[in-house]
Design a protein around this motif. Structure first.
Motif, PDB file in Angstrom:
ATOM      1  N   PRO A 179       0.804  -1.238   0.000  1.00 13.38           N
ATOM      2  CA  PRO A 179       0.000   0.000   0.000  1.00 13.38           C
ATOM      3  C   PRO A 179       0.827   1.274   0.000  1.00 13.38           C
ATOM      4  CG  PRO A 179      -0.887  -1.610   1.546  1.00 13.38           C
ATOM      5  CD  PRO A 179       0.427  -2.155   1.087  1.00 13.38           C
ATOM      6  N   PHE A 180       1.948   1.284   0.744  1.00 18.89           N
ATOM      7  CA  PHE A 180       2.744   2.499   0.831  1.00 18.89           C
ATOM      8  C   PHE A 180       3.546   2.784  -0.435  1.00 18.89           C
ATOM      9  CE2 PHE A 180       5.278  -0.973   2.620  1.00 18.89           C
ATOM     10  CZ  PHE A 180       6.465  -0.872   1.899  1.00 18.89           C
ATOM     11  N   ALA A 181       3.624   1.812  -1.360  1.00 21.22           N
ATOM     12  CA  ALA A 181       4.393   2.007  -2.595  1.00 21.22           C
ATOM     13  C   ALA A 181       3.537   2.548  -3.731  1.00 21.22           C
ATOM     14  CB  ALA A 181       5.036   0.686  -3.022  1.00 21.22           C
ATOM     15  N   THR A 182       2.230   2.624  -3.521  1.00 20.20           N
ATOM     16  CA  THR A 182       1.311   3.012  -4.595  1.00 20.20           C
ATOM     17  C   THR A 182       1.633   4.373  -5.189  1.00 20.20           C
ATOM     18  OG1 THR A 182      -0.479   1.689  -3.643  1.00 20.20           O
ATOM     19  CG2 THR A 182      -1.105   3.460  -5.154  1.00 20.20           C
ATOM     20  N   GLU A 183       1.836   5.348  -4.338  1.00 18.72           N
ATOM     21  CA  GLU A 183       2.077   6.713  -4.824  1.00 18.72           C
ATOM     22  C   GLU A 183       3.346   6.800  -5.654  1.00 18.72           C
ATOM     23  OE1 GLU A 183       2.713  11.254  -3.037  1.00 18.72           O
ATOM     24  OE2 GLU A 183       2.116   9.605  -1.703  1.00 18.72           O
ATOM     25  N   GLY A 184       4.414   6.142  -5.177  1.00 20.58           N
ATOM     26  CA  GLY A 184       5.681   6.187  -5.910  1.00 20.58           C
ATOM     27  C   GLY A 184       5.597   5.506  -7.272  1.00 20.58           C
ATOM     28  N   ILE A 185       4.898   4.373  -7.320  1.00 21.81           N
ATOM     29  CA  ILE A 185       4.767   3.651  -8.589  1.00 21.81           C
ATOM     30  C   ILE A 185       3.942   4.461  -9.577  1.00 21.81           C
ATOM     31  CG2 ILE A 185       3.785   1.601  -9.668  1.00 21.81           C
ATOM     32  CD1 ILE A 185       4.499   0.060  -7.111  1.00 21.81           C
ATOM     33  N   ASN A 186       2.833   5.019  -9.105  1.00 18.83           N
ATOM     34  CA  ASN A 186       2.008   5.849  -9.995  1.00 18.83           C
ATOM     35  C   ASN A 186       2.775   7.056 -10.504  1.00 18.83           C
ATOM     36  OD1 ASN A 186      -0.422   4.466 -10.261  1.00 18.83           O
ATOM     37  ND2 ASN A 186      -1.220   5.234  -8.333  1.00 18.83           N
ATOM     38  N   LYS A 187       3.668   7.588  -9.659  1.00 15.46           N
ATOM     39  CA  LYS A 187       4.484   8.725 -10.088  1.00 15.46           C
ATOM     40  C   LYS A 187       5.396   8.323 -11.239  1.00 15.46           C
ATOM     41  CE  LYS A 187       7.828  12.134  -8.408  1.00 15.46           C
ATOM     42  NZ  LYS A 187       8.632  12.595  -7.239  1.00 15.46           N
ATOM     43  N   HIS A 188       5.988   7.119 -11.150  1.00 13.39           N
ATOM     44  CA  HIS A 188       6.836   6.611 -12.227  1.00 13.39           C
ATOM     45  C   HIS A 188       6.050   6.447 -13.515  1.00 13.39           C
ATOM     46  CE1 HIS A 188      10.855   5.781 -10.780  1.00 13.39           C
ATOM     47  NE2 HIS A 188      10.362   5.340  -9.630  1.00 13.39           N
ATOM     48  N   ILE A 189       4.881   5.842 -13.403  1.00  9.60           N
ATOM     49  CA  ILE A 189       4.053   5.612 -14.593  1.00  9.60           C
ATOM     50  C   ILE A 189       3.635   6.938 -15.210  1.00  9.60           C
ATOM     51  CG2 ILE A 189       1.917   4.584 -15.436  1.00  9.60           C
ATOM     52  CD1 ILE A 189       2.145   2.570 -13.086  1.00  9.60           C
TER      53      ILE A 189
END
Length: 628
Positions: A377-387
């Motif tokens: 759950p805590f990685a969601t924001e970072g991954i979406n930022k990459h995409i």
């Protein structure tokens, strides 16, 4: 019988050719365990083994660097990709290392003084350099020129080397047996000459051979790494050291640039290509900063550490085959993990591979995130930022379509790409999740006379579309879900006359008489045990389920084979076969080829499933999972 000049004596051995190193290894091990001290012959065998390993490493490191498209794409000389045909042709590029190891061993018996060399002798370096420039360079020039000038010699012996359309590091070693015998003489003259003078040393031999290989790799690497400013500062240096651009011209205009490493001899005998310096300056100065802009981008992600080693810039031959876990990968696991963590920290999406289709450039970009991170759950924001950054970058470059791989379009992550389209309504690049074609592939893989299916992952994006499509075909769909609210929501989307074909079930026991399972959620072997014998498991779950039942059939993940006219494709997409891509990737390709201008994000439009399927077939894409 193998022709001793065009073929290799051990070419029928396959990977067992490496057993030819066996006597070297055996002699070293025997002396290690049964003799008090290593004798001169054993030391020679040890040095030969070490040198062969270092030569292979030089070629591998060069190959790794030149195939890192995120570092080298703007300095590539020939822009087309390396296809499977060239990779297969260059599979045994290292035959020459085995040949020269065997010749070195035989030479030690003919010239026994070679076994007792000092570690270092400065005179040896001067002698080997002088002999190389005075003897090896002109000898190679004239032999090479003669191979081109004589049609019989060229067609029989040298055309094989030139049959690789794109020079690569491994192309340097890809030649006939006769050619490498001649090259062995050329590389051996300076070493033998320095030895006869009494100036040879171990460092001299290692240094000369490794530099020789290094420069051969340099010339064939297809990436311009020599800055043109050096030649502007020291003009005469351009005649002493060739460049990748210089040698690439020999492969495209074969009547010029015959030198080994020194263009001086081409200049002396009037075979210097007039475009050599200007073309080198153009590529070296990076005038085409962004190179050719891709029309289509497939945004992939790292599955796990082992799968990361399947990248084409790691082992090119391994990447050209469907991924499977290999024992030789295990020692590389720690180093690979460190590299992935560094790329994670670098936080850049990188270019992974490319191919051409219908004159359009298709690239794969990779988000440096492990598969398991998508479920944190805590990685969601970072991954979406990459995409998001990758989508905006594609938009700036002028990419027409960007397709999201499996986890990059996860519903819980970004709503199947909806998040980015809503946030950036003025995007010129079309964002595509490709799931419409994925659904079409799964549906067309089902038996034509199917009357009932059992569906897990029934309320997911794909599960919903499959259920709604099948019920319209009067196929009874047993939808496994504990949520009556979600089931009823999907059921209400179906036309009233077909709603009765959608049936909610809450246990796997409900499918004990159903032989067609569509798996969209991972199921354990125990859950599979409820399927009757002869069941076919169709699946769209990542990772694929375990093939536990021998009395059942297991389908692969939805995929399609690219059209036959695809060019420059030389790596397999994860576990897919050659030329086969995941259906979501293929969906983006179809979106581009059709020129559709809408975003394909969020829920699947069931009415478009047949439309997308027919478009895929029209453009030459072929299903790979269809039952007979």
């Amino acid at each position: 019988m193998v022709d001793s000049s065009t073929g290799w004596p051990w070419e029928n051995l396959g990977c067992f050719k490496y057993l030819l190193y066996g006597p070297f290894v055996a002699k070293v091990l025997y002396s290690r365990f049964h003799e008090e001290a290593l004798n001169a012959g054993t030391i020679l065998c040890l040095h030969v083994l070490i040198l062969c390993a270092l030569r292979g490493l030089v070629h591998q490191l060069w190959s790794t660097y030149t195939n890192m498209l995120f570092l080298t794409r703007n300095r590539r000389i020939l822009r087309q990709g390396v296809d499977f045909k060239q990779i297969d042709k260059e599979w045994d590029w290292d035959n020459f290392i085995i040949l020269q190891a065997l010749i070195a061993f035989m030479a030690s018996y003919m010239f026994p003084f070679i076994e007792n060399l000092p570690l270092w002798n400065l005179k040896g370096f001067i002698a080997v350099l002088t002999l190389h420039m005075a003897v090896s360079e002109p000898l190679y020039y004239w032999v090479h020129r003669h191979f081109h000038g004589n049609h019989h010699l060229f067609n029989l012996y040298h055309s094989f080397h030139h049959s690789s359309p794109v020079p690569q590091v491994f192309t340097a070693g890809n030649a006939t047996f006769l050619e490498h015998l001649i090259l062995t003489v050329i590389i051996g003259i300076p070493i033998l000459g320095a030895s006869l003078m009494g100036y040879a040393s171990i460092c001299m031999i290692f240094g000369y051979v490794l530099v020789f290989d290094f420069l051969r790799c340099l010339g064939h690497c297809n990436v311009e790494v020599v800055p043109h400013q050096i030649f502007e500062t020291i003009p005469f240096l351009r005649y002493l050291l060739y460049t990748p651009t210089y040698h690439s011209l020999h492969h495209t205009e074969m009547g010029t640039n015959f030198c080994l490493f020194m263009p001086l001899f081409d200049a002396l005998w009037n075979t210097l290509n007039g475009k050599s310096w200007e073309l080198h300056k153009s590529i070296s100065s990076n005038q085409e900063k962004y190179g050719r802009v891709p029309d289509f981008v497939f945004l992939a992600h790292v599955v796990d550490v082992s799968a990361a080693l399947h990248a084409p810039f790691v082992f090119r031959t391994f990447a050209s085959l469907p991924f499977s876990t290999k024992i030789f990968l295990l020692p590389l696991w720690p180093g690979t993990l460190v590299v992935l963590l560094l790329m994670w920290a670098w936080s850049k999406t990188f270019v992974y591979s490319f191919y051409e289709l219908r004159g359009r450039l298709h690239q794969t970009w990779v988000v440096p995130r492990f598969g398991f991170q998508y479920f944190l759950p805590f990685a969601t924001e970072g991954i979406n930022k990459h995409i998001e950054q990758a989508i905006l970058r594609a938009d700036r470059l002028g990419v027409k379509v960007i397709s999201l791989a499996a986890l990059n379009k996860n519903e819980a992550l970004n709503g199947g790409g909806t998040l980015f389209v809503n946030k950036h309504p003025d995007l010129r690049v079309r964002v595509v999740h490709g799931n419409t074609l994925t659904a079409a592939v799964i549906l067309n893989d089902l038996p034509k006379d199917v009357e009932e299916v059992f569906l897990t992952g029934a309320t997911s994006k794909l599960g919903r579309a499959i259920a709604l499509y099948l019920c319209r075909k009067r196929v009874r769909v047993l939808m496994l879900t504990l949520s009556s609210e979600r089931f009823e929501k999907i059921q209400k989307e179906a036309p009233v006359e077909f709603q009765s074909y959608l049936v909610q079930v809450t246990k796997y026991q409900a499918a004990r008489n159903c032989k067609t399972w569509i798996v969209g959620k991972w199921i354990t072997p125990r859950e599979q045990s409820w399927a009757p014998p002869g069941t076919h498991f169709h699946q769209f779950v990542v990772p694929p389920i375990l093939s536990f039942r021998r009395d059942c059939a297991y389908g692969e993940l939805a995929a399609m084979k690219l059209p036959d006219d695809v060019g420059g494709l030389g790596c397999c997409e994860y576990t897919m076969g050659r030329g086969v891509v995941h259906a979501c990737h293929a969906g983006g390709v179809v979106h581009l080829l059709e020129g559709w201008t809408h975003h394909e994000v969020g829920a699947i439009d069931v009415d478009r499933i047949d439309l997308v399927w027919k478009a895929a077939l029209k453009h030459g894409l072929k299903p790979v999972n269809n039952q007979d």
